[in-house]
Scaffold this motif. Structure first.
Motif, mmCIF file in Angstrom:
data_model
loop_
_atom_site.group_PDB
_atom_site.id
_atom_site.type_symbol
_atom_site.label_atom_id
_atom_site.label_comp_id
_atom_site.label_asym_id
_atom_site.label_seq_id
_atom_site.Cartn_x
_atom_site.Cartn_y
_atom_site.Cartn_z
ATOM 1 N N GLY A 1 -10.953 1.472 -3.996
ATOM 2 C CA GLY A 1 -10.841 0.492 -2.906
ATOM 3 C C GLY A 1 -10.735 -0.938 -3.392
ATOM 4 O O GLY A 1 -10.900 -1.880 -2.613
ATOM 5 N N GLU A 2 -10.435 -1.090 -4.701
ATOM 6 C CA GLU A 2 -10.293 -2.453 -5.244
ATOM 7 C C GLU A 2 -8.836 -2.883 -5.156
ATOM 8 O O GLU A 2 -7.957 -2.074 -4.833
ATOM 9 N N GLY B 1 0.835 -1.203 0.000
ATOM 10 C CA GLY B 1 0.000 0.000 0.000
ATOM 11 C C GLY B 1 0.872 1.256 0.000
ATOM 12 O O GLY B 1 0.644 2.187 -0.781
ATOM 13 N N ASP C 1 -9.210 6.825 0.416
ATOM 14 C CA ASP C 1 -9.850 5.505 0.396
ATOM 15 C C ASP C 1 -10.331 5.073 1.782
ATOM 16 O O ASP C 1 -10.803 3.960 1.965
ATOM 17 N N VAL D 1 1.788 -6.050 -7.780
ATOM 18 C CA VAL D 1 2.318 -6.080 -6.402
ATOM 19 C C VAL D 1 3.409 -7.138 -6.229
ATOM 20 O O VAL D 1 4.353 -6.940 -5.461
ATOM 21 N N VAL E 1 -5.254 -3.960 -6.807
ATOM 22 C CA VAL E 1 -4.495 -3.882 -8.060
ATOM 23 C C VAL E 1 -4.122 -5.303 -8.457
ATOM 24 O O VAL E 1 -4.281 -6.247 -7.681
ATOM 25 N N ARG F 1 -13.207 -1.920 0.318
ATOM 26 C CA ARG F 1 -11.946 -2.520 0.797
ATOM 27 C C ARG F 1 -12.216 -3.698 1.729
ATOM 28 O O ARG F 1 -11.539 -4.728 1.659
ATOM 29 N N LEU G 1 -6.927 2.241 -6.492
ATOM 30 C CA LEU G 1 -6.860 2.562 -5.060
ATOM 31 C C LEU G 1 -8.024 3.464 -4.658
ATOM 32 O O LEU G 1 -8.615 3.271 -3.597
ATOM 33 N N PHE H 1 0.479 -7.447 2.134
ATOM 34 C CA PHE H 1 0.853 -8.396 1.074
ATOM 35 C C PHE H 1 1.220 -9.705 1.768
ATOM 36 O O PHE H 1 1.945 -9.653 2.765
ATOM 37 N N ARG I 1 -7.321 10.361 4.327
ATOM 38 C CA ARG I 1 -6.893 9.460 3.239
ATOM 39 C C ARG I 1 -8.127 9.100 2.416
ATOM 40 O O ARG I 1 -9.099 8.574 2.965
HETATM 41 P P1 AMP Z 1 -3.254 -0.650 2.257
HETATM 42 O O1 AMP Z 1 -2.519 0.596 2.604
HETATM 43 O O2 AMP Z 1 -2.472 -1.903 2.540
HETATM 44 O O3 AMP Z 1 -4.636 -0.716 2.867
HETATM 45 O O4 AMP Z 1 -3.464 -0.644 0.672
HETATM 46 C C1 AMP Z 1 -4.139 0.427 0.033
HETATM 47 C C2 AMP Z 1 -4.643 -0.022 -1.335
HETATM 48 O O5 AMP Z 1 -3.537 -0.417 -2.161
HETATM 49 C C3 AMP Z 1 -5.565 -1.227 -1.330
HETATM 50 O O6 AMP Z 1 -6.922 -0.875 -1.068
HETATM 51 C C4 AMP Z 1 -5.373 -1.748 -2.748
HETATM 52 O O7 AMP Z 1 -6.033 -0.935 -3.695
HETATM 53 C C5 AMP Z 1 -3.881 -1.542 -2.964
HETATM 54 N N1 AMP Z 1 -3.067 -2.690 -2.501
HETATM 55 C C6 AMP Z 1 -2.157 -2.688 -1.483
HETATM 56 N N2 AMP Z 1 -1.583 -3.887 -1.339
HETATM 57 C C7 AMP Z 1 -2.157 -4.696 -2.274
HETATM 58 C C8 AMP Z 1 -2.000 -6.063 -2.631
HETATM 59 N N3 AMP Z 1 -1.152 -6.867 -1.967
HETATM 60 N N4 AMP Z 1 -2.746 -6.543 -3.662
HETATM 61 C C9 AMP Z 1 -3.603 -5.758 -4.350
HETATM 62 N N5 AMP Z 1 -3.815 -4.461 -4.057
HETATM 63 C C10 AMP Z 1 -3.101 -3.926 -3.037
#
Ligand code: AMP
Length: 190
Positions: free
Chosen positions: A56-57, A32, A135, A64, A59, A144, A53, A86, A133
């Motif tokens: 909220g889907e 992220g 999202d 990644v 990628v 999310r 992002l 991840f 933020r």
């Molecule tokens: P986070 O900060 O971990 O909540 O991630 C923010 C956004 O980044 C998520 O809502 C996804 O859109 C994208 N994202 C982050 N890590 C991943 C991942 N491992 N696989 C797919 N999308 C991701």
């Protein structure tokens, strides 16, 4: 040691990862954070993923996995990584296992921070008010959470089957969760 901090958005993964970095000198690999940095820099990747992002889907796995692969040598040099956000799909988990195996390493432990959805929604509303933020807005947060439940939660049986899953109560204070994490890590045979 390679550990995965696992849990829904706003479970406290980032907070706990940063503490582990400060106290144990490990490297935090947050996809992220990497994606937000790409967006902020205006790179081609950033432009490609911004809408995803914002909605909220997730990628694509390909994107990644490549981001993580790039950072594995640095993590290895530091003695291991804290994976934060991840893997989020079974395909990502399988790719991580393969990438680490190729380097003679493995995932040592998966720490699941359990937080109920009412508490998550409350935390996110507070974070949105404080940090803005995009999202974290309520509608996108719903997407999310759905992505977590549909695509990420299936990783729990994956890691349970590997005997790596440790479930922790993520509802307590930051300090209480930190103490539980340290206790769990103390049990891990490297
Ligand atoms: P986070 O900060 O971990 O909540 O991630 C923010 C956004 O980044 C998520 O809502 C996804 O859109 C994208 N994202 C982050 N890590 C991943 C991942 N491992 N696989 C797919 N999308 C991701």
């Amino acid at each position: 040691m390679n550990l995965i901090l696992f849990g829904p958005p706003a479970a406290g993964k980032g907070t706990q990862a940063k503490r582990l970095v400060d106290e144990h000198g490990m490297v935090q690999l947050s996809t992220g954070d990497m994606l937000r940095a790409a967006i902020a820099s205006g790179s081609e990747l950033g432009q490609k993923v911004k809408g995803v992002l914002d909605r909220g889907e997730l990628v694509t796995d390909e994107i990644v996995i490549a981001l993580i692969e790039d950072r594995l040598p640095e993590a290895e040099a530091a003695g291991g990584a804290i994976f934060d956000g991840f893997p989020r799909t079974v395909a990502q988990a399988e790719a991580l296992d393969a990438m680490l195996a190729g380097r003679g390493a493995k995932v040592d432990v998966v720490l699941r921070l359990k937080v109920d959805e009412t508490a998550l929604t409350g935390r996110i509303a507070k974070r949105f008010a404080e940090q803005g933020r995009p999202d974290d807005n309520p509608e996108v947060f719903g997407t999310r959470l759905k992505a977590y439940n549909d695509q990420t939660a299936p990783l729990l049986p994956y890691y349970k089957g590997q005997g790596k899953l440790v479930e922790l109560d993520g509802m307590g204070s930051v300090e209480a969760v930190a103490a539980d994490i340290d206790a769990a890590l103390g049990q891990v045979v490297k």
